[in-house]
Structures are given as C-alpha cells and as structure tokens.
Design a protein around this motif. Structure first.
Motif, short mmCIF file in Angstrom:
data_model
loop_
_atom_site.label_atom_id
_atom_site.label_comp_id
_atom_site.label_asym_id
_atom_site.label_seq_id
_atom_site.Cartn_x
_atom_site.Cartn_y
_atom_site.Cartn_z
N ILE A 112 51.32 -12.11 86.55
CA ILE A 112 51.97 -12.73 87.72
C ILE A 112 52.15 -11.72 88.84
O ILE A 112 52.03 -12.06 90.03
CB ILE A 112 53.33 -13.32 87.30
CG1 ILE A 112 53.10 -14.52 86.37
CG2 ILE A 112 54.15 -13.75 88.51
CD1 ILE A 112 54.37 -15.08 85.77
N LEU A 113 52.41 -10.47 88.51
CA LEU A 113 52.59 -9.44 89.52
C LEU A 113 51.27 -9.02 90.18
O LEU A 113 51.30 -8.32 91.19
CB LEU A 113 53.27 -8.21 88.89
CG LEU A 113 54.71 -8.43 88.42
CD1 LEU A 113 55.24 -7.18 87.72
CD2 LEU A 113 55.62 -8.81 89.57
N ASP A 114 50.15 -9.44 89.62
CA ASP A 114 48.85 -9.20 90.25
C ASP A 114 48.63 -10.27 91.32
O ASP A 114 48.59 -11.45 91.01
CB ASP A 114 47.74 -9.28 89.21
CG ASP A 114 46.39 -8.84 89.76
OD1 ASP A 114 46.14 -9.06 90.97
OD2 ASP A 114 45.59 -8.27 89.00
N PRO A 115 48.50 -9.89 92.60
CA PRO A 115 48.38 -10.89 93.67
C PRO A 115 47.13 -11.75 93.57
O PRO A 115 47.04 -12.79 94.22
CB PRO A 115 48.37 -10.04 94.95
CG PRO A 115 47.97 -8.68 94.52
CD PRO A 115 48.51 -8.52 93.13
N ARG A 116 46.16 -11.36 92.76
CA ARG A 116 44.97 -12.18 92.59
C ARG A 116 45.22 -13.34 91.64
O ARG A 116 44.50 -14.34 91.65
CB ARG A 116 43.81 -11.33 92.06
CG ARG A 116 43.29 -10.32 93.04
CD ARG A 116 42.35 -9.35 92.36
NE ARG A 116 43.07 -8.56 91.35
CZ ARG A 116 42.51 -7.58 90.65
NH1 ARG A 116 41.24 -7.28 90.84
NH2 ARG A 116 43.21 -6.90 89.77
N TYR A 117 46.22 -13.23 90.77
CA TYR A 117 46.49 -14.25 89.77
C TYR A 117 47.77 -15.02 90.08
O TYR A 117 47.75 -16.23 90.22
CB TYR A 117 46.61 -13.60 88.38
CG TYR A 117 45.37 -12.87 87.96
CD1 TYR A 117 44.11 -13.33 88.31
CD2 TYR A 117 45.45 -11.69 87.22
CE1 TYR A 117 42.97 -12.65 87.94
CE2 TYR A 117 44.30 -11.01 86.83
CZ TYR A 117 43.07 -11.49 87.19
OH TYR A 117 41.94 -10.82 86.81
N LYS A 118 48.90 -14.30 90.14
CA LYS A 118 50.21 -14.89 90.42
C LYS A 118 50.58 -15.92 89.35
O LYS A 118 49.97 -16.01 88.28
CB LYS A 118 50.24 -15.50 91.82
CG LYS A 118 50.03 -14.47 92.93
CD LYS A 118 50.21 -15.10 94.29
CE LYS A 118 50.04 -14.07 95.39
NZ LYS A 118 50.22 -14.66 96.73
N LEU A 119 51.58 -16.73 89.68
CA LEU A 119 52.11 -17.67 88.70
C LEU A 119 51.12 -18.81 88.43
O LEU A 119 51.05 -19.32 87.30
CB LEU A 119 53.44 -18.24 89.18
CG LEU A 119 54.13 -19.25 88.26
CD1 LEU A 119 54.45 -18.63 86.91
CD2 LEU A 119 55.41 -19.77 88.90
N ASN A 120 50.38 -19.21 89.44
CA ASN A 120 49.48 -20.34 89.28
C ASN A 120 48.47 -20.12 88.15
O ASN A 120 48.17 -21.03 87.38
CB ASN A 120 48.71 -20.60 90.59
CG ASN A 120 49.55 -21.38 91.58
OD1 ASN A 120 50.43 -22.14 91.18
ND2 ASN A 120 49.29 -21.19 92.85
N TYR A 121 47.94 -18.91 88.08
CA TYR A 121 46.94 -18.63 87.05
C TYR A 121 47.55 -18.68 85.65
O TYR A 121 46.95 -19.22 84.72
CB TYR A 121 46.30 -17.27 87.29
CG TYR A 121 45.14 -16.99 86.37
CD1 TYR A 121 43.88 -17.55 86.62
CD2 TYR A 121 45.30 -16.20 85.24
CE1 TYR A 121 42.82 -17.32 85.76
CE2 TYR A 121 44.24 -15.96 84.39
CZ TYR A 121 43.01 -16.53 84.65
OH TYR A 121 41.95 -16.29 83.79
N VAL A 122 48.75 -18.13 85.51
CA VAL A 122 49.42 -18.16 84.22
C VAL A 122 49.74 -19.60 83.82
O VAL A 122 49.58 -19.99 82.65
CB VAL A 122 50.71 -17.31 84.26
CG1 VAL A 122 51.50 -17.45 82.97
CG2 VAL A 122 50.36 -15.84 84.50
N GLN A 123 50.19 -20.41 84.77
CA GLN A 123 50.45 -21.81 84.49
C GLN A 123 49.19 -22.53 84.03
O GLN A 123 49.22 -23.31 83.07
CB GLN A 123 51.01 -22.50 85.73
CG GLN A 123 52.46 -22.15 86.03
CD GLN A 123 52.95 -22.81 87.30
OE1 GLN A 123 52.24 -22.85 88.32
NE2 GLN A 123 54.16 -23.33 87.28
N TYR A 124 48.09 -22.25 84.71
CA TYR A 124 46.82 -22.87 84.34
C TYR A 124 46.41 -22.48 82.92
O TYR A 124 46.02 -23.34 82.11
CB TYR A 124 45.73 -22.45 85.32
CG TYR A 124 44.33 -22.67 84.81
CD1 TYR A 124 43.78 -23.95 84.78
CD2 TYR A 124 43.56 -21.60 84.36
CE1 TYR A 124 42.50 -24.15 84.29
CE2 TYR A 124 42.29 -21.79 83.88
CZ TYR A 124 41.75 -23.07 83.85
OH TYR A 124 40.48 -23.26 83.37
#
Length: 213
Positions: A112-124
């Motif tokens: 999540i702290l990586d601006p390329r991923y953030k919360l959206n990627y973890v949620q996905y």
C-alpha cells in the motif's frame, strides 16, 4: 530443463522412434502434456524468486505481489482437475497458508505504501482470493495502518520539537548517490508477472463507484 525439453519435443520424439537405447525414455503424448503443465506451474515460482533475489532495487514492496501470485496459482491449480498435480499442490497449500496467515498483513502494508500499487491493488488481490469476505481483511489492514500512522505522528512531533532550535540542519535533503546509480528501472515488472486485464477493469469499476478523496 523442462523448457528445453519442450523446445526440442519433436527432436526427442524422433530420437525415441529411431534409437533403441532411448526408446525406454521416450514420452507419450499424455506425459508431454503433463510436462507442459508442470513447466507453466513452476515458471511462476521461478519468476517470483528472480524478483525477490534482486540486489539493485528495493524488494520489500514487491513481496506482496509475488506471494499473492503464488497464492493465486495454487488456488487455480487445485480447481483444475490435473490429477497428477493436485496431491502435491494441496500439501504446498497447507504450508503456504501457515506463512500467509502470519505475514500477509505486513506484506500488504508495504504494498500500500508503494505509490504504484496503493490500496486498490491490495483490495483487488484479496478480492481474487477471498471474494465476498474481502472487506474484513482490508479493514484489518487499514486499522493497523492507522495505528502505525498515529505512532509516527507522535514520534515525529517529539523529534521536530527537539530539532527546532538546531542550526545544523541543511535545507537540502541528504541523497545517497549510490541509490541513483542503481535506480535504473532494472525491474521490468511486466516480464515477471503477466497479469490479465482484470486489474484494469477492477480499477475502472472502483473509480466509477467512488470519487477520489
């Protein structure tokens, strides 16, 4: 070795037909199919290992993506009726789930702290694994992130007050010159993780549901 054998499949088949000493080692069509399936399965582990073993770029933020990829492959493989892989994969899942339960939280925070991923990627990623129960896992991650942030705020206030009267603080941020030398985009993420357009569709759907805060 598996990739090389698949590349030379026709040669090896021909060799098996004409060399009496090799005929006992020749593979049937069913065995060749299993070799192709196994090669594709193990390729994911090889690619993830290559990413994790990098030394010229940070890897902490990449762990979640790689481990999730392994998790997804294990789940998908069990669903497909590959009888020769199923017993092995189930044993792998038992050991994998043990470590995933212990470390998925901290790996998620780093992603999540990586601006390329953030919360959206973890949620996905969690959505592809847990489906309708994804909100419970995401809320646990967010609550822990809030606790970490609150702790950071407290420490930063005490640190800033002690440094307020110091005249030795430079206006320029100290930069490690060695980092720039290696920050050459040496990690081509696409070649390691061939993800489908599912994530792009997920982003489009989520962006239509809520506005950016």
């Amino acid at each position: 070795m598996l990739e090389s054998s698949l590349y030379y499949k026709d040669v090896l088949d021909y060799w098996g037909q004409w060399d009496k000493d090799y005929q006992m080692f020749a593979l049937s069509n069913e065995e060749w199919r299993n070799v192709a399936i196994l090669c594709k399965f193990l390729k994911v582990f090889y690619d993830v290992t290559c990413v994790f073993s990098g030394c010229n770029y940070p890897t902490t933020n990449l762990y979640f993506r790689g481990v999730w990829k392994v998790h997804k492959v294990l789940l998908d493989t069990v669903k497909v009726p590959y009888s020769f892989l199923t017993p092995m994969v189930k044993q792998m899942q038992e050991k994998f789930n043990k470590y995933w339960a212990e470390y998925s939280l901290i790996l998620s925070c780093a992603a999540i702290l990586d601006p390329r991923y953030k919360l959206n990627y973890v949620q996905y990623c969690f959505n592809t694994i847990y489906g309708i129960h994804v909100s419970d896992f995401v809320e646990t991650i967010l609550s822990n992130l809030r606790l970490l942030f609150d702790e950071y705020v407290k420490k930063s206030k005490s640190t800033s007050s002690s440094l307020a009267g110091s005249s030795n603080i430079s206006d320029k941020n100290p930069v490690d010159s060695g980092f720039d030398e290696h920050n050459d985009n040496s990690t081509d993420f696409g070649r390691y993780f061939d993800e489908s357009d599912d994530y792009k569709r997920y982003l489009n759907e989520s962006s239509t549901r809520s506005e950016k805060s």
